[in-house]
Structure formats: C-alpha cells, structure tokens
Scaffold this active site. Structure first.
Site, PDB file in Angstrom:
ATOM      1  N   SER A 558       0.844  -1.189   0.000  1.00 16.81           N
ATOM      2  CA  SER A 558       0.000   0.000   0.000  1.00 16.81           C
ATOM      3  C   SER A 558       0.886   1.248   0.000  1.00 16.81           C
ATOM      4  O   SER A 558       1.652   1.447  -0.942  1.00 16.81           O
ATOM      5  CB  SER A 558      -0.960  -0.033   1.192  1.00 16.81           C
ATOM      6  N   ASP A 643      -9.836  -3.687  -5.263  1.00 20.35           N
ATOM      7  CA  ASP A 643      -9.233  -2.841  -4.231  1.00 20.35           C
ATOM      8  C   ASP A 643      -9.885  -1.461  -4.231  1.00 20.35           C
ATOM      9  O   ASP A 643      -9.942  -0.790  -5.263  1.00 20.35           O
ATOM     10  CB  ASP A 643      -7.731  -2.713  -4.491  1.00 20.35           C
ATOM     11  N   HIS A 678      -8.036  -4.891  -1.259  1.00 18.38           N
ATOM     12  CA  HIS A 678      -6.793  -4.369  -0.717  1.00 18.38           C
ATOM     13  C   HIS A 678      -6.089  -5.354   0.200  1.00 18.38           C
ATOM     14  O   HIS A 678      -4.853  -5.396   0.250  1.00 18.38           O
ATOM     15  CB  HIS A 678      -7.091  -3.075   0.045  1.00 18.38           C
TER      16      HIS A 678
END
Length: 706
Positions: A558, A643, A678
């Site tokens: 991320s 995501d 995610h």
C-alpha cells in the site's frame, strides 16, 4: 478536463497488447494518447486506458489475465519451492485453536478455528449452565464464495441479537445483517453500501450504521434503523459535509453512549448520544478545529480524553458529563511528555491503564485513580518488544489483559492484577514445526539518516548467524499515516530466517515509533525522508556486515508499496529484488482525481496537487512519473481487482511503464487477484499461500530451491 482519446479495441486486435515472440515474453501494453491536465501542468499518460471503474472491460480484464499467465509461467519453474514453503508456513499454524475467552453479561465469548477450515467460528458459552452456542460460523457463510469477510459484529445489550457486517468481494462495502441468537436465523433487515461500523442503543432494537457514497466510497451519513421497520425508512441522524473527514460509529466501553467519530489527518470531532435515549440529539464533545485531535471514552459520569491540544505526543484530560461541548472545560489528568507518545488507554473503576510508546517501543503503564503517584510500568526482558491491550470489557475489575510479543516471542496474552502487580500468562500462540525461540535472536540497532537523524531498526536472525557480510536481507517498512511497524512475532518470517536471512523492520519516518514528530517529518513536504531513511537503513546493514550488498530484498504494501516504487527509482542498484503489494504509485494523478475513493481524505497526508508546491513535490517522487531508462531490481508487484484503497490500475500502469523503460533483464512480475481487494484473499490459509509465493520469488532469485 482531461483529454480522453483512447480508441476502443475489439478483441480480435488484442495481440497488439503484448509481444509473443517467445514463451516467456512479457505482455507489453499498447500506448494510447491521453493527457492528465491540471492548473500546474499537463502530463502524458499513455496507459490511462487500463483504468476501468466498472471492472468489466474485456480488453482490460484480458490484459490483466495475460499478466497473470506470464507470472504463472515464470513461477512454474520453482513451483516445488512454492509448494514446500506453503506447506511449511501453514504447518506452523495450530489449526484447531481458540482465543482466550472474555466474560460479558451472562456469557463467555471466544473465537475458534477448526482443523482444515479457512475461517473463524464465533461462539459464546453460558456462564449459568456452560451451554456453548455458535453465533457465526464464517466457514458456512463463505461457502461457494471466492471472497468473504465478516468485518465487525456487536451483540445487542439484551444479548439476544448479533449485528454483523460482511463483504463478498474485498471492496470494503459492507452489508448489515442481524442474527437472532435465540433461533440462529437472520432477520429480514439488511442495509447495504456501509462502512464496517456498528452501534446499538440500549433498547436492543435501535441500530446505527454509516452509509458510504457509492462513487467515492466516503462515509457520509449515520443512519438509525429500528428493527422490524422497512430499511428504506432508516433515519439519517447525521451527515458529514466535509469530504476530508472519515466517519465511524460505536459505543463507549461502558455502553452508556453512542459515539460518532469524525476524523481527518489533522482534526477530529466526536458527537455523543445517551444510549438510553435513541431519540435524543447527538452533542458535540468538543468542536473540530484544524490541528486539534482528540479521542475519548466514558466511565463514572465523566469522559477521559487523549488529545494533542498543546501536546504533540498527546496528553490525557477529563470532563464531566454536564460540561461537554467546550474543550476549555477539560481538566488535566496526565501531562504531556515530549519523549513519550500516548498510543491508547483503558478505563477501569479504580485504575487507568495507558499504552505508551517511547524509544520506538510500546509499553504499559498502570495508574490507580486514588494514588496517581504509585503508577508503575509492566517490565520486559527483551530489547525490542510490543505490549498492547487485549479485550477489556469489564470496568469493575482489578485485572487488565494485554498481549506481549516480540520478533522471537509469539503473541502471549497476559492478565495483570493492577492491585498487586502479579501477572498470569493465559495463552501463548503455539507455533508448530519444531519452533524454539532459543534458536533466534532479536536486536535493536540504529542507522543514521542523510540529515543525521537516528533511525531505529528491529532485527531477527538465528543465533548461529555470523555477521560477516554474506547473509541475505529481507527489509520491511511502511512509513505513512503515523502507522508504526511494531516488532511483533511473524511466524512466516521463519521460513526466510531459517534459510539464513536477516529479517529487518525499518522504523522510518512517517510512522509514529519515535513520537508524533516522527510522523510529521515523514509526510507532506517531508515525505522524501521516508524513502531516504529506508535507503539509509539498507546502507547501515550492509556497511555493518549484517547483509551482503548483492542480496538485499525489500518489501512494502500500500503506502509501503509507494516506498518500494520510490526506492526502485532512487537507488535500484542497492536491491536484488523488491516486492510491492497493492502499491500506491500514481500519486499525482490519483490525488488530482476527487472522484476516486478516499482521495479527499488524504490531502493532509500527501498534499493537494492543485497547489503548485505540493504538485511539484509529489511529482518529484511519484514512482509512476519518475520511472527512468535505467536498470531495475527484480520486482514482484501484486494488486486486487476490487481494491478500494489503491485502485488496481495504479500498479497495472506502473508495471506497463517499467516494462518499456527498464534496461536490464531482471524479472518484472505482476499478479492481480481477480476476486479480492486491498487485503488480499480472505481465508487464513489462502493468505499464507500468498506469503509463500512471495518468499519463493525471492529465494528463486538467489538460486535456493529448498
């Protein structure tokens, strides 16, 4: 507005998207003219066509599948290693395991995993007759689904109902369901398009949830639903107009209040309602102000508040119920310390327990209300460790539960008698596969950053490790949002450490390991400190012979994936390989687009590129924009099609650009999970298999096959 000149391509012309000269020739994405416009400059983006908000374009999906096929072909060459690692990593997990029960009301609550099952089972046992009841078996709920997650649940005050929210594709847009625990059946009431927050009023029939905007996914409305009523008639009790604020809903620890939590990067606000009066108005605990943050909980007719008001590392204050609404009524409780960051606190009738962070470590402090001068710390024998609160739901007790862990000590749940100081080990996570903590050593060392700042590093290696500059290094970091990378136990890491690796956590600026200023020095116009700190850690570990300079591997996910992208551009020669999971790499384009989920919440973290100073600074490090004609390390990049935090097309575009710019033959692999978001896959074994896939990629680069 942006100039969109992408031509629609029919499936018969898909061969133009990649080269097929050899079996392992990488997919090469076609370039189409497109310009991202802004007041501060226009930028060409020939891979913008990879963005498909509907996730249904046959052209885009087929291209992503070609990338997946390419990775499958590449990884087939070391599939036996991947399989061995998968078995090894899963083999350390005690499959039939239960959490430490906690008592609330008439029941003892706990979670169990069964052998061979991917998902948890949530249970409770009657304190009256010992009868066990399955509240939710997530394995049953997940049956037949590629992705399934129960993100939150709350039992009603009368203990008869269970409200829970679930997600079936990983996009973190949840559906509320209510199970009648007397019958085991779900009620017809369902609300969709929600965040994961849930709160109950004391009547056990009034529920509160947070509705998300369907396009931006921002949390915008708090809805109050009365069980049995039409869900379409759910009453809006609050709407947030400022799109830079996140929103959540919950109950205080004593369950006397319903609380709306509102927060941006630099400001917070809480609105509270007497849980016994669901028709009453929410009252502001203290009005929001820029650069003013607080959080609070309630006990015995007063609020205890953690705040950065004139206290960058936070202090504790209090206010009685009848004086809320004005922070000037707050009274000091625990003063500010510029060397100690207050992370969290728990309230008990006779004690205050504080989770502090100092010198990069989390520790616990206990203070009796009646004798603050007799406060004491919970001791540790290790140099690098983590202490954090476990579940504490009963305020009228002398016991606080906490978890202790380190890179060599599996998560251990303790119960501390705050009156006597005695502690009892309730459970330590059992690690199978012959694990013996005495075979490993953890160490805390410090690297010097480019500006002279000392950066802490937590290390794990085997006790027979020789510091002679020959070992491979796996270096992890995050470094954003004030999220600290604590040195907690990671059983998966043993698969690298047992093969001679040094495992390092770089506590770089952008987290809060060293206090609030550590975060401030790693965001906005100081963001590049995050990247140079990471490189400085690598340089230190190589120079001090913890690692061989040609065997250094980095990993981040991320915002940590942004870190990997920046490092790949800034110092590619220092890394043998980099792994970037769901990486935020197209910084400027994303932050210019307020229609993308979460963008407006992030302006105080990254900057608003509509302002030239931020535009220029962000552009100077944005991994996608700074890809250059140069050699790059071997790279594995992953994403999830659904995501909602970092859209799949950011890494897709980045990899496409890297393929045409990198000047060497190091492998560049890109894998899209077509069913997840995610957080990757939802099952516990599926996630561990993804760890094995990453480790096999790294070990294969070193020629290791065992």
């Amino acid at each position: 507005m942006r100039k969109h000149t992408i031509a629609l391509l029919c499936l018969s012309s898909l061969s133009s998207f990649w080269l097929t000269a050899a079996e392992l020739t990488a997919p090469i994405a076609v370039q189409q003219p497109y310009t991202v416009t802004s007041a501060n400059g226009d930028r060409p983006d020939p891979y913008y066509w990879l963005r498909d908000d509907s996730r249904t374009s046959p052209t885009v999906l087929d291209y992503l599948q070609r990338e997946n096929d390419y990775f499958a072909q590449y990884s087939a060459g070391y599939q036996a290693l991947t399989d061995k690692l998968t078995d090894e990593i899963i083999g350390r997990i005690k499959q039939d395991d239960s959490s430490v029960p906690y008592n609330k009301g008439d029941y003892s609550y706990y979670t169990r995993f069964d052998t061979g099952k991917e998902y948890p089972i949530y249970l409770r046992k009657s304190l009256k007759d010992g009868t066990e009841q399955v509240m939710l078996d997530v394995n049953v709920l997940a049956a037949g689904k590629d992705f399934y997650q129960v993100a939150n649940m709350r039992v009603s005050p009368d203990q008869n109902l269970l409200a829970y929210v679930d997600d079936t594709n990983g996009r973190r847009q949840y559906t509320l369901k209510i199970r009648d625990l007397r019958t085991g059946k779900d009620l017809p009431d369902q609300l969709t398009g929600l965040s994961s927050s849930i709160a109950w009023a004391k009547d056990s029939k009034t529920l509160y949830v947070v509705k998300n905007d369907p396009a931006t996914l921002l949390s915008t409305q708090v809805l109050q639903h009365t069980l049995g009523n039409d869900v379409a008639s759910a009453r809006q009790v609050y709407e947030e107009k400022d799109n830079s604020f996140y929103m959540g809903i919950g109950n205080t620890g004593d369950n006397n209040y319903v609380v709306i939590y509102l927060g941006s990067t630099v400001s917070t606000e809480m609105r509270v309602q007497d849980a016994s009066k669901p028709d009453s108005e929410f009252k502001v605990l203290a009005p929001r102000q820029r650069d003013f943050q607080y959080s609070a909980s309630h006990i015995n007719d007063r609020w205890v508040i953690s705040t950065d008001w004139d206290a960058p590392n936070f202090r504790l204050m209090s206010v009685t119920d009848d004086k809320i609404g004005d922070r000037n009524n707050w009274q000091p409780l625990v003063k500010h310390d510029d060397k100690v960051f207050i992370e969290d606190f728990e309230l008990f009738n006779n004690y205050l327990a504080i989770n502090e962070r100092s010198d990069g470590l989390r520790r616990l402090k206990v203070m009796p209300w009646a004798a603050p001068d007799k406060a004491f710390y919970v001791a540790s024998d290790e140099s690098a460790y983590v202490m954090a609160f476990e579940t504490n739901v009963e305020p009228n007790t002398d016991y606080v539960r906490y978890v202790y862990t380190s890179l060599t000590t599996p998560a251990s749940t303790y119960q501390l008698n705050m009156k006597t100081g005695e502690k009892q080990l309730l459970k330590q996570t059992e690690i199978l596969g012959g694990f013996d903590k005495n075979n490993y050593k953890t160490e805390r060392v410090w690297a010097t950053a480019t500006d002279g700042v000392k950066v802490p590093i937590s290390l794990l290696y085997r006790k027979d490790f020789k510091r002679d500059g020959s070992a491979p290094l796996y270096q992890y970091a995050y470094g954003s949002y004030g999220n600290s990378s604590d040195p907690s136990f990671r059983s998966v890491a043993l698969s690298l450490v047992d093969r001679g690796f040094v495992y390092a956590i770089a506590h770089i600026r952008g987290g809060q390991e060293m206090g609030r200023q550590w975060y401030e020095d790693g965001k906005l116009l100081h963001k590049i400190n995050t990247f140079t700190d990471y490189i400085a850690v690598t340089d230190y570990l190589v120079a001090n012979q913890y690692a061989a300079k040609d065997k250094v591997f980095g990993m981040g996910g991320s915002a940590g994936g942004l870190l990997m992208g920046a490092v790949a551009n800034m110092a590619p020669e220092k890394y043998r390989g980099l792994v970037a999971h769901v990486p935020f790499v197209d910084v400027v384009t994303t932050m210019l687009d307020e229609g993308i989920p979460l963008t407006t919440n992030e302006f105080d973290e990254w900057g608003n590129p509509k302002q030239k100073a931020y535009y220029d600074y962000m552009l100077s490090y944005s991994p996608y924009d700074q890809v250059a004609k140069q050699n790059y390390p071997a790279m594995l990049v992953t994403t999830g099609l659904h995501d909602s935090q970092v859209q799949y097309f950011e890494p897709a575009k980045w990899v496409a650009k890297l393929r045409t710019h990198k000047t060497n033959n190091q492998p560049l692999m890109f894998k899209t999970n077509m069913e997840a978001g995610h957080g990757g896959k939802s099952g516990r074994f599926s996630r561990l298999a993804e760890n094995a896939q990453e480790y096999a990629f790294i070990l294969n680069l070193l020629g290791q096959t065992k």
